[in-house]
Write a protein that holds these residues in place. Structure first.
Motif, PDB file in Angstrom:
ATOM      1  N   THR A  11      45.901  28.289  27.598  1.00 50.59           N
ATOM      2  CA  THR A  11      44.774  27.485  28.075  1.00 50.59           C
ATOM      3  C   THR A  11      43.413  28.116  27.768  1.00 50.59           C
ATOM      4  O   THR A  11      42.379  27.525  28.079  1.00 50.59           O
ATOM      5  CB  THR A  11      44.894  27.261  29.601  1.00 50.59           C
ATOM      6  OG1 THR A  11      45.161  28.539  30.205  1.00 50.59           O
ATOM      7  CG2 THR A  11      46.023  26.311  29.927  1.00 50.59           C
ATOM      8  N   SER A  13      40.561  30.356  25.128  1.00 55.08           N
ATOM      9  CA  SER A  13      39.874  30.088  23.860  1.00 55.08           C
ATOM     10  C   SER A  13      40.821  30.288  22.672  1.00 55.08           C
ATOM     11  O   SER A  13      40.969  29.410  21.817  1.00 55.08           O
ATOM     12  CB  SER A  13      38.643  31.008  23.781  1.00 55.08           C
ATOM     13  OG  SER A  13      38.206  31.148  22.474  1.00 55.08           O
ATOM     14  N   ILE A  14      41.474  31.433  22.607  1.00 51.13           N
ATOM     15  CA  ILE A  14      42.421  31.685  21.506  1.00 51.13           C
ATOM     16  C   ILE A  14      43.638  30.771  21.630  1.00 51.13           C
ATOM     17  O   ILE A  14      44.125  30.211  20.650  1.00 51.13           O
ATOM     18  CB  ILE A  14      42.866  33.176  21.500  1.00 51.13           C
ATOM     19  CG1 ILE A  14      41.687  34.088  21.138  1.00 51.13           C
ATOM     20  CG2 ILE A  14      44.048  33.401  20.562  1.00 51.13           C
ATOM     21  CD1 ILE A  14      41.229  34.017  19.706  1.00 51.13           C
ATOM     22  N   SER A  38      46.252  30.233  36.098  1.00 57.63           N
ATOM     23  CA  SER A  38      46.106  29.364  37.276  1.00 57.63           C
ATOM     24  C   SER A  38      45.577  27.969  36.937  1.00 57.63           C
ATOM     25  O   SER A  38      45.507  27.115  37.809  1.00 57.63           O
ATOM     26  CB  SER A  38      45.162  30.029  38.287  1.00 57.63           C
ATOM     27  OG  SER A  38      43.905  30.206  37.682  1.00 57.63           O
ATOM     28  N   ASN A  39      45.229  27.750  35.695  1.00 58.55           N
ATOM     29  CA  ASN A  39      44.697  26.442  35.310  1.00 58.55           C
ATOM     30  C   ASN A  39      45.847  25.444  35.092  1.00 58.55           C
ATOM     31  O   ASN A  39      46.212  25.106  33.963  1.00 58.55           O
ATOM     32  CB  ASN A  39      43.841  26.581  34.053  1.00 58.55           C
ATOM     33  CG  ASN A  39      43.023  25.326  33.778  1.00 58.55           C
ATOM     34  OD1 ASN A  39      43.301  24.256  34.323  1.00 58.55           O
ATOM     35  ND2 ASN A  39      42.021  25.460  32.924  1.00 58.55           N
ATOM     36  N   GLU A 125      43.512  44.468  24.690  1.00 57.75           N
ATOM     37  CA  GLU A 125      43.591  45.422  25.800  1.00 57.75           C
ATOM     38  C   GLU A 125      44.944  46.120  25.848  1.00 57.75           C
ATOM     39  O   GLU A 125      45.036  47.276  26.268  1.00 57.75           O
ATOM     40  CB  GLU A 125      43.306  44.708  27.131  1.00 57.75           C
ATOM     41  CG  GLU A 125      41.860  44.191  27.268  1.00 57.75           C
ATOM     42  CD  GLU A 125      41.659  42.763  26.768  1.00 57.75           C
ATOM     43  OE1 GLU A 125      42.538  42.247  26.033  1.00 57.75           O
ATOM     44  OE2 GLU A 125      40.614  42.156  27.100  1.00 57.75           O
ATOM     45  N   GLY A 204      36.243  33.294  25.333  1.00 52.95           N
ATOM     46  CA  GLY A 204      36.420  33.385  26.772  1.00 52.95           C
ATOM     47  C   GLY A 204      35.339  34.267  27.389  1.00 52.95           C
ATOM     48  O   GLY A 204      34.644  35.010  26.693  1.00 52.95           O
TER      49      GLY A 204
HETATM   50  P1  NDP Z   1      40.236  33.224  27.857  1.00 50.69           P
HETATM   51  O1  NDP Z   1      39.671  33.764  29.111  1.00 50.69           O
HETATM   52  O2  NDP Z   1      39.584  32.072  27.219  1.00 50.69           O
HETATM   53  O3  NDP Z   1      41.786  32.856  28.092  1.00 50.69           O
HETATM   54  C1  NDP Z   1      42.658  33.726  28.731  1.00 50.69           C
HETATM   55  C2  NDP Z   1      44.036  33.127  28.868  1.00 50.69           C
HETATM   56  O4  NDP Z   1      44.873  34.048  29.571  1.00 50.69           O
HETATM   57  C3  NDP Z   1      44.085  31.824  29.670  1.00 50.69           C
HETATM   58  O5  NDP Z   1      45.156  31.049  29.225  1.00 50.69           O
HETATM   59  C4  NDP Z   1      44.348  32.323  31.100  1.00 50.69           C
HETATM   60  O6  NDP Z   1      44.938  31.342  31.929  1.00 50.69           O
HETATM   61  C5  NDP Z   1      45.305  33.460  30.811  1.00 50.69           C
HETATM   62  N1  NDP Z   1      45.250  34.529  31.827  1.00 50.69           N
HETATM   63  C6  NDP Z   1      44.145  35.031  32.423  1.00 50.69           C
HETATM   64  N2  NDP Z   1      44.477  36.004  33.286  1.00 50.69           N
HETATM   65  C7  NDP Z   1      45.831  36.110  33.251  1.00 50.69           C
HETATM   66  C8  NDP Z   1      46.774  36.903  33.949  1.00 50.69           C
HETATM   67  N3  NDP Z   1      46.403  37.812  34.868  1.00 50.69           N
HETATM   68  N4  NDP Z   1      48.085  36.746  33.680  1.00 50.69           N
HETATM   69  C9  NDP Z   1      48.489  35.833  32.753  1.00 50.69           C
HETATM   70  N5  NDP Z   1      47.636  35.041  32.064  1.00 50.69           N
HETATM   71  C10 NDP Z   1      46.327  35.178  32.316  1.00 50.69           C
HETATM   72  O7  NDP Z   1      40.311  34.469  26.831  1.00 50.69           O
HETATM   73  P2  NDP Z   1      40.188  34.451  25.241  1.00 50.69           P
HETATM   74  O8  NDP Z   1      41.064  33.409  24.663  1.00 50.69           O
HETATM   75  O9  NDP Z   1      38.766  34.512  24.865  1.00 50.69           O
HETATM   76  O10 NDP Z   1      40.786  35.895  24.896  1.00 50.69           O
HETATM   77  C11 NDP Z   1      42.174  36.180  24.975  1.00 50.69           C
HETATM   78  C12 NDP Z   1      42.433  37.542  24.355  1.00 50.69           C
HETATM   79  O11 NDP Z   1      42.128  37.476  22.970  1.00 50.69           O
HETATM   80  C13 NDP Z   1      41.557  38.660  24.924  1.00 50.69           C
HETATM   81  O12 NDP Z   1      42.276  39.850  24.967  1.00 50.69           O
HETATM   82  C14 NDP Z   1      40.429  38.768  23.908  1.00 50.69           C
HETATM   83  O13 NDP Z   1      39.881  40.073  23.851  1.00 50.69           O
HETATM   84  C15 NDP Z   1      41.153  38.441  22.617  1.00 50.69           C
HETATM   85  N6  NDP Z   1      40.310  37.907  21.559  1.00 50.69           N
HETATM   86  C16 NDP Z   1      39.619  36.741  21.769  1.00 50.69           C
HETATM   87  C17 NDP Z   1      38.797  36.211  20.783  1.00 50.69           C
HETATM   88  C18 NDP Z   1      38.094  34.901  20.986  1.00 50.69           C
HETATM   89  O14 NDP Z   1      37.458  34.413  20.042  1.00 50.69           O
HETATM   90  N7  NDP Z   1      38.150  34.285  22.137  1.00 50.69           N
HETATM   91  C19 NDP Z   1      38.591  36.921  19.510  1.00 50.69           C
HETATM   92  C20 NDP Z   1      39.383  38.120  19.391  1.00 50.69           C
HETATM   93  C21 NDP Z   1      40.190  38.577  20.383  1.00 50.69           C
HETATM   94  P3  NDP Z   1      44.016  30.362  32.851  1.00 50.69           P
HETATM   95  O15 NDP Z   1      43.359  29.418  31.900  1.00 50.69           O
HETATM   96  O16 NDP Z   1      44.988  29.698  33.748  1.00 50.69           O
HETATM   97  O17 NDP Z   1      43.047  31.248  33.572  1.00 50.69           O
END
Ligand code: NDP
Ligand code: MG
Length: 383
Positions: A11, A13-14, A38-39, A125, A204
């Motif tokens: 759910t 950005s990636i 949680s979404n 991470e 995100g």
């Molecule tokens: P987002 O915050 O947009 O999405 C995070 C996702 O992880 C959501 O699906 C969220 O669910 C879920 N999530 C959050 N917390 C938990 C948890 N405690 N346990 C299980 N699932 C969880 O993040 P991004 O997509 O921006 O980034 C994701 C990863 O990719 C990060 O590590 C980031 O550093 C890396 N990354 C991102 C880039 C980007 O362009 N966005 C580029 C390069 C790397 P819910 O929606 O329900 O909260």
């Protein structure tokens, strides 16, 4: 045979961009597993549209809602962090794309690698916290980790066909984020809304703040170290505000290879899922005439102390990067909730790095404990 894909963090950005890539290539991929934290509404909508076999919601209080909504579609619904680990270890997919944000990605990623699965890794991470253990588990089980992070995808692509050649260094490019060129007297007053406005990428919340503070580049240095088996001294950062060169590799003959393109995460996502193939797409192409000048400058580590702190943690090794990461997750959350200022983030991370117990060769349990203790300690420093 189609590649069966699991997306953890679907759910975000990636995650959503990964779904787009898969939907554009139904002949090559099938979407098997989705997860959210949680979404519930977004997860239900994705599941009803794409009909995966399994969905996982880690927030257990949302289980009933998701299960009820998807019962008619015969989609199996699981809840809780444990389910992520169990499903990651199962046979119901071929490639796991880890798009969870933060430390929460560690145990599911390890579970997948232990089964020899291919991991398309966005969740940097995981490598920052326990890169030694994660890469050792991957090597032992012949599991491939393919980077999704654009810089690391660039390096990975530059290294294709260069297996027997010696790398002198890698050069990670950094956009500089929304506060490029700003000084502490400006940064002291910035608020989250401004920090979340990245000039080149929509991402995100957590990684957007990390990009603004340059912690993201620090995390990426540590990520590169483990992904490519580099010495600390071989990793360099250069600020390149246009985000066209995604990173570079310099070989021992002095030759430098780079990977370029418009900033669009769908490209590294697609590359990771289809590797070693490249697949045709209709994404916008880079026109050099629109970028008459590509510029490069040194990072201002005096102002953006997070980058210096991350580098220090990388050189210190042991559990120091795990401390750095845990403290950073706490301060980013506090900054987003307007509890602390932008510059206070570095103060708290620095205090954690000095105060937490140093462990030279941590076990997985040591990392788990370091993460837990550092979070508590950092949270205690926030009034
Ligand atoms: P987002 O915050 O947009 O999405 C995070 C996702 O992880 C959501 O699906 C969220 O669910 C879920 N999530 C959050 N917390 C938990 C948890 N405690 N346990 C299980 N699932 C969880 O993040 P991004 O997509 O921006 O980034 C994701 C990863 O990719 C990060 O590590 C980031 O550093 C890396 N990354 C991102 C880039 C980007 O362009 N966005 C580029 C390069 C790397 P819910 O929606 O329900 O909260
Ligand atoms: Mg990146």
């Amino acid at each position: 045979m189609k590649r069966r894909i699991a997306i953890f963090g679907s759910t975000g950005s990636i995650g959503t961009q990964t779904i787009e890539v898969i939907a554009q290539h139904p002949e090559m991929f099938s979407l098997e597993i989705l997860s959210a934290h949680s979404n519930a509404d977004a997860l239900i909508e994705q599941a009803q549209k794409y009909k995966p076999n399994i969905v996982i919601i880690t927030d257990e209080t949302k289980y009933e809602k998701v299960n009820h909504a998807l019962a008619a579609d015969h989609i199996k619904v699981f809840a809780g962090e444990k389910s992520l680990v169990e499903i990651a270890a199962s046979d119901s997919y071929d490639i796991l794309l880890t798009a969870i944000v933060g430390y929460a990605g560690l145990l599911p990623t390890l579970a997948a690698l232990e089964q020899g699965k291919t991991v398309a890794l966005a969740n940097k991470e995981t490598l920052v916290v326990a890169g030694d253990i994660v890469t050792a588990v991957a090597a032992k089980n012949n599991a491939l980790i393919i980077p999704v992070d654009s810089e690391h995808s660039a390096i990975f692509q530059c290294l294709e066909g260069e297996k027997h050649n010696v790398v002198e260094k890698v050069i990670l490019t950094a956009s500089g984020g929304p506060f490029l060129g700003k000084k502490p007297n400006y940064l002291i007053n910035v608020k989250k809304d401004h920090a979340l406005q990245h000039p080149n990428w929509t991402m995100g919340a957590k990684i957007s703040i990390d990009s603004a503070s340059l912690m993201n580049k620090g995390l990426e240095m540590i990520e590169a170290k483990w992904l490519f088996g580099l010495q600390n001294e071989q990793i360099e950062v250069v600020v390149h505000p246009q985000s066209i060169i995604h990173s570079m590799v310099q070989f021992e003959d002095g030759s430098i290879k780079s990977q370029m393109g418009l900033p669009d995460m769908k490209l590294p996502i697609q590359y990771a899922l289809a590797y070693p193939q490249r697949i045709k797409n209709d994404y916008k192409r880079l026109q050099f005439k629109n970028y008459p000048s590509l510029t490069f400058e040194a990072a201002d580590v005096k102002t953006f102390r997070n980058l210096a702190l991350a580098k220090e943690a990388m050189f210190k090794g042991g559990n120091a990067p795990c401390v750095l990461n845990a403290a950073n997750e706490i301060v980013v959350d506090a900054f987003i909730r307007n509890k602390i200022g932008f510059l206070e983030m570095s103060d708290i991370i620095e205090t954690c790095l000095t105060k937490m117990n140093f462990i030279e060769t941590p076990t997985l349990n040591d990392y788990i404990e370091t993460n837990r203790e550092t979070r508590l300690y950092a949270a205690g420093l926030i009034k």
